[in-house]
Design a protein around this motif. Structure first.
Motif, mmCIF file in Angstrom:
data_model
loop_
_atom_site.group_PDB
_atom_site.id
_atom_site.type_symbol
_atom_site.label_atom_id
_atom_site.label_comp_id
_atom_site.label_asym_id
_atom_site.label_seq_id
_atom_site.Cartn_x
_atom_site.Cartn_y
_atom_site.Cartn_z
ATOM 1 N N PRO A 141 -3.942 -4.904 7.124
ATOM 2 C CA PRO A 141 -4.913 -4.218 7.974
ATOM 3 C C PRO A 141 -4.830 -2.706 7.726
ATOM 4 O O PRO A 141 -3.748 -2.176 7.454
ATOM 5 N N PRO A 142 -5.959 -2.005 7.802
ATOM 6 C CA PRO A 142 -5.965 -0.552 7.529
ATOM 7 C C PRO A 142 -5.419 0.241 8.715
ATOM 8 O O PRO A 142 -6.154 0.853 9.469
ATOM 9 N N LEU A 143 -4.080 0.238 8.851
ATOM 10 C CA LEU A 143 -3.438 0.915 9.976
ATOM 11 C C LEU A 143 -3.319 2.416 9.764
ATOM 12 O O LEU A 143 -3.150 3.170 10.714
ATOM 13 N N ILE A 144 -3.361 2.841 8.500
ATOM 14 C CA ILE A 144 -3.387 4.268 8.194
ATOM 15 C C ILE A 144 -4.616 4.533 7.339
ATOM 16 O O ILE A 144 -5.124 3.636 6.660
ATOM 17 N N ILE B 190 -8.167 1.202 -1.110
ATOM 18 C CA ILE B 190 -9.406 1.542 -0.434
ATOM 19 C C ILE B 190 -9.681 0.556 0.701
ATOM 20 O O ILE B 190 -9.909 -0.627 0.451
ATOM 21 N N PRO B 191 -9.683 1.002 1.950
ATOM 22 C CA PRO B 191 -10.001 0.068 3.034
ATOM 23 C C PRO B 191 -11.445 -0.411 2.988
ATOM 24 O O PRO B 191 -11.730 -1.568 3.303
ATOM 25 N N ASP B 192 -12.383 0.457 2.559
ATOM 26 C CA ASP B 192 -13.788 0.082 2.451
ATOM 27 C C ASP B 192 -14.091 -0.299 1.004
ATOM 28 O O ASP B 192 -14.621 0.502 0.224
ATOM 29 N N TYR C 125 2.808 -2.100 0.305
ATOM 30 C CA TYR C 125 2.993 -0.968 1.214
ATOM 31 C C TYR C 125 1.646 -0.533 1.750
ATOM 32 O O TYR C 125 0.594 -0.976 1.267
ATOM 33 N N HIS C 126 1.676 0.318 2.769
ATOM 34 C CA HIS C 126 0.489 0.553 3.584
ATOM 35 C C HIS C 126 -0.695 1.110 2.817
ATOM 36 O O HIS C 126 -1.840 0.867 3.190
#
Length: 400
Positions: A45-48, A163-165, A203-204
């Motif tokens: 999940p995009p937590l940062i 890339i979250p998007d 990792y994040h």
């Protein structure tokens, strides 16, 4: 979504601490890899946000000799494969400090880097590589195309997972590339991550973990089609995806079908391919901790080599602190005098190893094993040994 492995909570892997930050709070976020049972894209999940990670970045690609050579070979092969001449235009997204585009500049080919990190982008410009400090999205892609023209080749190495998007980023790639142009993407292969126990590359800032099957769907979301794939040894096992605008793509090569068959045989399009991974990760942790504790009880010294992001996943998951790993070293001066996130292990210049002559050197960037074994050959002078934690614990004597 189904669980693949839960690594607990860790700080962002590139958030190295300055000495004055050691008495302050340090945020940590869950690091729990899951897989979508519909499209089989493994993801966090995009937590940062990328802005938190990449506005100023501690990783400079040029400090890895083998990585610069990898980039040089890629440029030479791409120029030959695509027949890129002096009138061509090459764009690299997430171009870092210009480690790849400097080879394009050397060939007299017009190019542009798009790099969000202010500090590494400045280093690229200082090295003579034109660089725009921006994140890629459809608007950026459209603006660059309007100013510079469409790109014959767009390179996106080791960024597609950051890339979250994904849809917006892929549309940005499509906006950059000419209607008959090419997009080349390198990203770690989930197949080797699972098979080789490479959990420290979770990792994040890595939001996605791709198979060729899931990459095909991601590319299609932005109007790109996969036409070829190469299997690479980089980062323990990566895929190089060659894509084109859908209207120019044609039929994919036979190599695409071959890799898709391998992924299916490994069970990566059903849960069977993921069920044992968590147990194998737990064994890496137990084996490494047992080795470090027993070395400490014998009065032997262990130090680290490298301070990569992946090393911080390993150190935090294992709960390793300076009592078990006195310090680590790194070639990047930016990290000297800082401390690893979460575990607060000091980062020193590489010369410290020869001065202290430790019994063991724990190599954290294990994916550069051949390069670093050569760089650390001097450890043989006092009988020191190298330790590689992944894919399984390996203690080796160094050849002089």
């Amino acid at each position: 979504m189904a669980s693949v492995v839960d690594l607990g909570a860790t700080p962002p892997c590139e958030s190295f601490l300055a000495a004055e930050q050691l008495d302050g709070p340090e945020p940590a976020y869950p690091l729990h890899l899951r897989v979508c049972t519909d499209c089989w894209l493994a993801q966090l999940p995009p937590l940062i946000t990328p802005e938190e990670t990449f506005s100023e970045y501690a990783y400079f690609s040029s400090y890895s000799t083998s990585w610069v050579e990898h980039a040089r070979r890629f440029v030479a092969d791409a120029v030959r494969r695509l027949d890129l001449g002096a009138d061509a235009f090459v764009v690299e997204v997430a171009s870092n400090d210009g480690y790849l585009l400097r080879h394009v500049v050397d060939r007299g080919i017009r190019c542009l880097g798009i790099e969000p990190s202010v500090n590494v982008g400045a280093a690229a410009r200082d090295a003579g590589v034109p660089t725009l400090t921006r994140f890629l999205d459809p608007d950026t892609g459209t603006a660059v195309r309007a100013e510079h023209g469409p790109a014959d080749l767009v390179v996106a190495n080791n960024v597609y997972a950051h890339i979250p998007d994904v849809v917006g980023f892929t549309r940005g790639l499509r906006a950059l590339v000419a209607d008959d142009g090419w997009v080349s993407i390198e990203v770690q292969h989930l197949l080797t991550l699972i098979e080789e126990n490479q959990y420290d590359t979770i990792y994040h800032e890595h939001f996605q973990y791709y198979t060729v099957a899931s990459a095909i769907r991601a590319l299609a979301s932005g109007g790109l089609s996969l036409v070829d794939v190469e299997l690479l040894p980089t980062h323990g096992g990566s895929i190089r995806l060659w894509a084109r605008p859908a209207e120019a793509a044609g039929e994919p090569s036979g190599r695409v079908a071959e890799v898709l068959d391998r992924e299916k045989a490994a069970g990566l399009q059903e849960m069977s391919g993921y069920t044992e991974f968590s147990a194998r990760v737990a064994k890496v942790r137990r084996d490494l901790l047992r080795f470090l504790i027993e070395a400490a009880e014998r009065g032997e010294t262990v130090v680290g080599y490298g301070a990569p992001g992946k090393g911080n996943t390993l150190l935090n998951h294992c709960g390793i602190r300076p009592d078990l790993l006195a310090y680590t070293v790194d070639r990047n001066p930016y990290k000297h005098g800082r401390f690893t996130p979460g575990t607060r292990i000091p980062i020193l210049p590489p010369e410290r190893i020869a001065a202290d002559r430790p019994d063991y050197v724990l190599v954290l960037p294990w994916n550069l094993r051949a390069e670093l074994a050569e760089q650390l050959s001097f450890v043989h002078d006092w009988g020191g040994r190298l330790v590689f934690p992944i894919p399984e614990l390996s203690v080796v004597e160094v050849k002089a």
